[in-house]
Scaffold this motif. Structure first.
Motif, PDB file in Angstrom:
ATOM      1  N   VAL A   8      34.496  31.284 -27.718  1.00 53.11           N
ATOM      2  CA  VAL A   8      33.765  30.679 -28.946  1.00 53.11           C
ATOM      3  C   VAL A   8      34.382  31.565 -30.113  1.00 53.11           C
ATOM      4  O   VAL A   8      34.521  32.800 -30.012  1.00 53.11           O
ATOM      5  N   LEU A   9      35.282  30.739 -30.957  1.00 54.16           N
ATOM      6  CA  LEU A   9      35.780  31.794 -32.453  1.00 54.16           C
ATOM      7  C   LEU A   9      34.437  31.548 -33.243  1.00 54.16           C
ATOM      8  O   LEU A   9      33.708  30.647 -33.563  1.00 54.16           O
ATOM      9  N   ALA A  10      34.342  32.793 -33.832  1.00 53.96           N
ATOM     10  CA  ALA A  10      32.856  32.779 -34.765  1.00 53.96           C
ATOM     11  C   ALA A  10      33.129  32.429 -36.166  1.00 53.96           C
ATOM     12  O   ALA A  10      33.105  33.135 -37.071  1.00 53.96           O
ATOM     13  N   THR A  11      33.587  30.964 -36.367  1.00 52.26           N
ATOM     14  CA  THR A  11      33.883  30.421 -37.620  1.00 52.26           C
ATOM     15  C   THR A  11      33.678  28.912 -37.566  1.00 52.26           C
ATOM     16  O   THR A  11      33.450  28.488 -36.505  1.00 52.26           O
ATOM     17  N   LEU A  32      36.470  26.935 -28.326  1.00 51.97           N
ATOM     18  CA  LEU A  32      35.658  26.017 -29.363  1.00 51.97           C
ATOM     19  C   LEU A  32      35.306  26.959 -30.512  1.00 51.97           C
ATOM     20  O   LEU A  32      35.752  28.229 -30.554  1.00 51.97           O
ATOM     21  N   ASP A  33      34.535  26.385 -31.533  1.00 53.05           N
ATOM     22  CA  ASP A  33      34.259  27.173 -32.791  1.00 53.05           C
ATOM     23  C   ASP A  33      32.849  26.835 -32.728  1.00 53.05           C
ATOM     24  O   ASP A  33      32.078  25.871 -31.938  1.00 53.05           O
ATOM     25  N   MET A  34      32.159  27.241 -34.011  1.00 52.81           N
ATOM     26  CA  MET A  34      30.732  27.175 -34.116  1.00 52.81           C
ATOM     27  C   MET A  34      30.211  25.782 -34.422  1.00 52.81           C
ATOM     28  O   MET A  34      29.261  25.749 -34.526  1.00 52.81           O
ATOM     29  N   SER A  35      31.344  24.852 -34.822  1.00 53.60           N
ATOM     30  CA  SER A  35      31.052  23.429 -34.974  1.00 53.60           C
ATOM     31  C   SER A  35      30.557  22.972 -33.548  1.00 53.60           C
ATOM     32  O   SER A  35      29.704  21.744 -33.456  1.00 53.60           O
ATOM     33  N   ALA A  36      30.641  23.608 -32.339  1.00 52.75           N
ATOM     34  CA  ALA A  36      30.196  23.131 -30.981  1.00 52.75           C
ATOM     35  C   ALA A  36      28.650  23.630 -30.999  1.00 52.75           C
ATOM     36  O   ALA A  36      28.122  23.299 -30.057  1.00 52.75           O
ATOM     37  N   PHE A  37      28.360  24.560 -31.770  1.00 55.35           N
ATOM     38  CA  PHE A  37      27.101  24.975 -31.836  1.00 55.35           C
ATOM     39  C   PHE A  37      26.144  25.067 -33.240  1.00 55.35           C
ATOM     40  O   PHE A  37      25.869  25.799 -33.763  1.00 55.35           O
ATOM     41  N   PRO A  38      25.932  23.531 -33.677  1.00 53.57           N
ATOM     42  CA  PRO A  38      25.096  23.488 -34.857  1.00 53.57           C
ATOM     43  C   PRO A  38      23.814  24.018 -35.193  1.00 53.57           C
ATOM     44  O   PRO A  38      23.647  24.418 -36.216  1.00 53.57           O
ATOM     45  N   GLY A  39      23.175  24.504 -34.040  1.00 60.36           N
ATOM     46  CA  GLY A  39      21.885  25.063 -34.390  1.00 60.36           C
ATOM     47  C   GLY A  39      22.040  26.586 -34.424  1.00 60.36           C
ATOM     48  O   GLY A  39      20.803  27.208 -34.898  1.00 60.36           O
ATOM     49  N   VAL A  40      23.126  27.218 -34.553  1.00 65.87           N
ATOM     50  CA  VAL A  40      23.267  28.672 -34.522  1.00 65.87           C
ATOM     51  C   VAL A  40      23.497  29.174 -35.928  1.00 65.87           C
ATOM     52  O   VAL A  40      24.701  28.466 -36.527  1.00 65.87           O
ATOM     53  N   ALA A  58      31.240  38.978 -33.957  1.00 69.67           N
ATOM     54  CA  ALA A  58      31.615  38.729 -32.195  1.00 69.67           C
ATOM     55  C   ALA A  58      30.383  39.125 -31.516  1.00 69.67           C
ATOM     56  O   ALA A  58      29.828  38.228 -30.432  1.00 69.67           O
ATOM     57  N   ARG A  59      29.761  40.279 -31.909  1.00 71.36           N
ATOM     58  CA  ARG A  59      28.561  40.500 -30.995  1.00 71.36           C
ATOM     59  C   ARG A  59      27.262  39.687 -30.972  1.00 71.36           C
ATOM     60  O   ARG A  59      26.955  39.204 -29.931  1.00 71.36           O
ATOM     61  N   LEU A  60      27.050  39.194 -32.295  1.00 69.68           N
ATOM     62  CA  LEU A  60      25.923  38.112 -32.645  1.00 69.68           C
ATOM     63  C   LEU A  60      26.418  36.846 -32.230  1.00 69.68           C
ATOM     64  O   LEU A  60      25.430  36.076 -31.626  1.00 69.68           O
ATOM     65  N   THR A  61      27.579  36.535 -32.106  1.00 70.99           N
ATOM     66  CA  THR A  61      27.798  35.078 -31.919  1.00 70.99           C
ATOM     67  C   THR A  61      27.972  34.923 -30.188  1.00 70.99           C
ATOM     68  O   THR A  61      27.614  34.067 -29.682  1.00 70.99           O
ATOM     69  N   CYS A  62      28.496  36.236 -29.454  1.00 71.61           N
ATOM     70  CA  CYS A  62      28.165  36.332 -28.149  1.00 71.61           C
ATOM     71  C   CYS A  62      26.754  36.048 -27.591  1.00 71.61           C
ATOM     72  O   CYS A  62      26.444  35.326 -26.817  1.00 71.61           O
ATOM     73  N   ALA A  63      25.914  36.743 -28.350  1.00 76.46           N
ATOM     74  CA  ALA A  63      24.384  36.775 -27.796  1.00 76.46           C
ATOM     75  C   ALA A  63      23.969  35.341 -28.144  1.00 76.46           C
ATOM     76  O   ALA A  63      23.223  35.072 -27.319  1.00 76.46           O
ATOM     77  N   ALA A  64      24.241  34.759 -29.019  1.00 73.09           N
ATOM     78  CA  ALA A  64      23.828  33.364 -29.591  1.00 73.09           C
ATOM     79  C   ALA A  64      24.225  32.103 -28.610  1.00 73.09           C
ATOM     80  O   ALA A  64      23.666  31.240 -28.414  1.00 73.09           O
ATOM     81  N   THR A  65      25.706  32.459 -28.160  1.00 73.78           N
ATOM     82  CA  THR A  65      26.136  31.425 -27.324  1.00 73.78           C
ATOM     83  C   THR A  65      26.345  31.478 -25.876  1.00 73.78           C
ATOM     84  O   THR A  65      26.570  30.665 -25.258  1.00 73.78           O
ATOM     85  N   GLY A  66      26.121  32.836 -25.495  1.00 74.73           N
ATOM     86  CA  GLY A  66      26.166  33.211 -24.063  1.00 74.73           C
ATOM     87  C   GLY A  66      27.769  33.148 -23.856  1.00 74.73           C
ATOM     88  O   GLY A  66      28.163  33.164 -22.382  1.00 74.73           O
TER      89      GLY A  66
END
Ligand code: IMP
Length: 191
Positions: A8-11, A32-40, A58-66
């Motif tokens: 997942v790209l954090a953008t 993927l990018d954050m458009s695949a995770f609209p709730g985050v 990177a750390r917070l995006t990893c935690a939020a998306t697994g």
């Protein structure tokens, strides 16, 4: 799915996703990018270094998306301006209630560099790319692209400070390069 991992790209910046997808093509991963995770929610860039921001995203995006997360933070560092605009590159010409623009940012650098001779106009684009995996593994990578602040903008390609960044080896401004040419030499490509 044939790919080994989902990255997942954090953008949410589609231009950046396209560029990073091209750079990661060939690794066989699903990107993927954050458009695949609209709730985050977006991660704010609260740190005062490129590395701090990249690692935080990177750390917070990893935690939020697994998922394995990749984040980057980049900036233009001008030696004569003691590394400015650096981590503040995107916001350089802004102020309270006044959003920064690429044109305003470039004008501010050119103004501060007025009268500075060519040999003292050295600068670099600097990218820090941070990777974080759900198991807690982290790594950071740096990429730099050395050049000079030009006397005036030139070229229509790219974005940001590309029109005022002169590559002495290519003899052209960054904004005169195609995306493929830029990826082959750029800070992001190297990182
Ligand atoms: P970001 O961290 O990649 O979003 O970059 C932050 C800011 O640095 C951008 O808004 C641009 O002003 C500048 N910047 C980063 N990379 C480049 C580049 O390749 N060309 C021109 N400006 C860049």
């Amino acid at each position: 799915m044939t790919s080994k991992h989902v990255i997942v790209l954090a953008t949410r910046n589609q231009g950046k996703t396209a560029e990073l997808r091209e750079l990661l093509a060939g690794f066989g991963e699903t990107v993927l990018d954050m458009s695949a995770f609209p709730g985050v929610p977006d991660v704010e860039e609260t740190e005062n270094t490129l590395e701090g921001n990249a690692r935080r995203k990177a750390r917070l995006t990893c935690a939020a998306t697994g998922r394995i997360a990749v984040a980057d933070d980049s900036g233009l560092e001008v030696d004569h301006l003691r590394g400015e605009p650096g981590v503040y590159s995107a916001r350089y010409s802004g102020g309270p209630g006044l959003p920064a623009t690429d044109a305003g940012n470039m004008a501010k650098v050119l103004h501060k560099m007025q009268g500075v001779p060519h040999e003292k106009r050295t600068c670099r684009f600097h990218t820090v790319l941070a990777v974080c995996a759900p198991g807690g593994q982290q790594a950071t990578f740096h990429g730099v692209w050395e050049g000079y602040i030009a006397e005036e903008p030139k070229g229509e390609q790219g974005f940001g400070y590309d029109p005022i960044f002169f590559d002495p080896e290519l003899g052209r401004h960054a904004a005169e390069l195609s995306r493929e040419e830029k990826n082959a030499v750029s800070h992001r490509g190297k990182a």
